[in-house]
Design an enzyme around this catalytic site. Structure first.
Site, mmCIF file in Angstrom:
data_model
loop_
_atom_site.group_PDB
_atom_site.id
_atom_site.type_symbol
_atom_site.label_atom_id
_atom_site.label_comp_id
_atom_site.label_asym_id
_atom_site.label_seq_id
_atom_site.Cartn_x
_atom_site.Cartn_y
_atom_site.Cartn_z
ATOM 1 C CB CYS A 201 -0.904 0.014 1.224
ATOM 2 S SG CYS A 201 -1.890 -1.470 1.499
ATOM 3 C CG HIS A 205 -1.776 5.138 -1.388
ATOM 4 N ND1 HIS A 205 -2.440 5.991 -2.253
ATOM 5 C CD2 HIS A 205 -2.227 3.885 -1.684
ATOM 6 C CE1 HIS A 205 -3.275 5.301 -3.010
ATOM 7 N NE2 HIS A 205 -3.161 4.014 -2.695
ATOM 8 N NE ARG A 244 -9.155 3.456 -3.738
ATOM 9 C CZ ARG A 244 -8.509 2.963 -4.794
ATOM 10 N NH1 ARG A 244 -8.877 1.818 -5.317
ATOM 11 N NH2 ARG A 244 -7.510 3.617 -5.335
ATOM 12 C CB CYS A 248 -5.750 -1.380 -2.990
ATOM 13 S SG CYS A 248 -6.144 0.376 -3.010
#
Length: 287
Positions: A201, A205, A244, A248
């Site tokens: 992740c 991000h 979400r 992802c």
């Protein structure tokens, strides 16, 4: 020369913070320090994007790109999620077959409480998200649970988020080693690489916010859940936090977990806690 040295030290400091944040580690519960982790996490983004107002991080890619921000502000005059808010409000107030409503399941009648979720249930020893709490409310009142990735759940959470707009995220970690472990587990999941693309992740991000991946501008991890649920043009509708996370995982070509799996709830706990103090902005809209 002094300016160059100061710049070098600043860059080194940022690199050390990034390394500390992205290095997976196994830590005893007594050594887990969520307060220090949240401070380091926020400072990393504040230093990386010094021109972004702190409260603006909750606006995701719109805080990174002025052109997109103008488009978003125009869109907010007639937000694409408006119909969802109306549906969510009606669903929230419609009694169950037994005459009770969602308001009977939540403190303050369920209004203005989004900023307190997820929370750690010390009796159960697990993280409880808002989505999970809504389905537990339904089941306790003799109703069938909703899908965690479809419109009904998105509408309910959108309405509840809207009633909390502007309130600062306020997630608690009780003095319980299991709560600290849940936070650490969520952090570990967030930084662990997976899937055929070997992405975590954090790859998108933390390391790459503001950059493009295909046509999409990547959002910063800081405040990323404050805007949930979100309307996405690619979905042509609203998406929950569960949707979400699953998306992802699929985008990195990893095998998604089941909605509301413990790992997903823990990573939601981690990301929400490190966003403490930033305002709830949901429901949001994204390209």
């Amino acid at each position: 020369m002094k300016a160059r040295t100061a710049l070098l030290l600043s860059s080194l400091s940022a690199a050390l913070v990034a390394f500390a944040l992205t290095s997976p580690r196994v830590v005893a519960a007594d050594n887990i320090d969520p307060v220090a982790d949240a401070k380091a996490f926020q400072n990393y983004f504040f230093h990386k994007f010094p021109d972004v107002k702190h409260e603006d991080f909750v606006n995701g890619p719109y805080s990174m790109n002025e052109g997109m921000r103008r488009q978003w502000q125009e869109k907010e005059e007639f937000p694409p999620y408006e119909f969802v808010l109306d549906a969510g409000k009606e669903m929230f107030s419609t009694p169950f077959k037994n005459g009770k409503t969602y308001a009977d399941c939540f403190p303050d009648g369920g209004i203005g409480i989004r900023q307190n979720y997820p929370y750690f249930d010390t009796k159960e020893g697990k993280v409880v998200t808002l989505e999970l709490a809504l389905n537990r409310c339904r089941e306790a009142n003799g109703e069938q649970p909703y899908s965690y990735v479809k419109d009904e759940m998105a509408s309910l959470t959108a309405y509840m988020a809207f009633t909390s707009r502007g309130k600062p995220m306020d997630i608690k970690i009780p003095d319980d080693p299991r709560a600290r472990e849940a936070f650490e587990n969520g952090k570990r999941y967030f930084y662990t690489r997976r899937g055929q693309l070997n992405f975590s992740c954090a790859s998108c991000h933390v390391q790459s916010p503001g950059q493009r991946i295909r046509a999409e501008i990547l959002a910063p991890a800081l405040g990323i859940l404050n805007a949930m649920p979100i309307y996405r043009s690619e979905w042509n509708g609203m998406g929950t936090i569960s949707r979400r996370f699953i998306t992802c995982n699929s985008q990195t070509r990893a095998v998604p977990l089941e909605p509301q799996a413990e790992e997903y709830r823990d990573v939601e706990y981690f990301l929400s806690y490190v966003a403490n103090g930033l305002p709830i902005s949901g429901p949001g809209a994204r390209p």
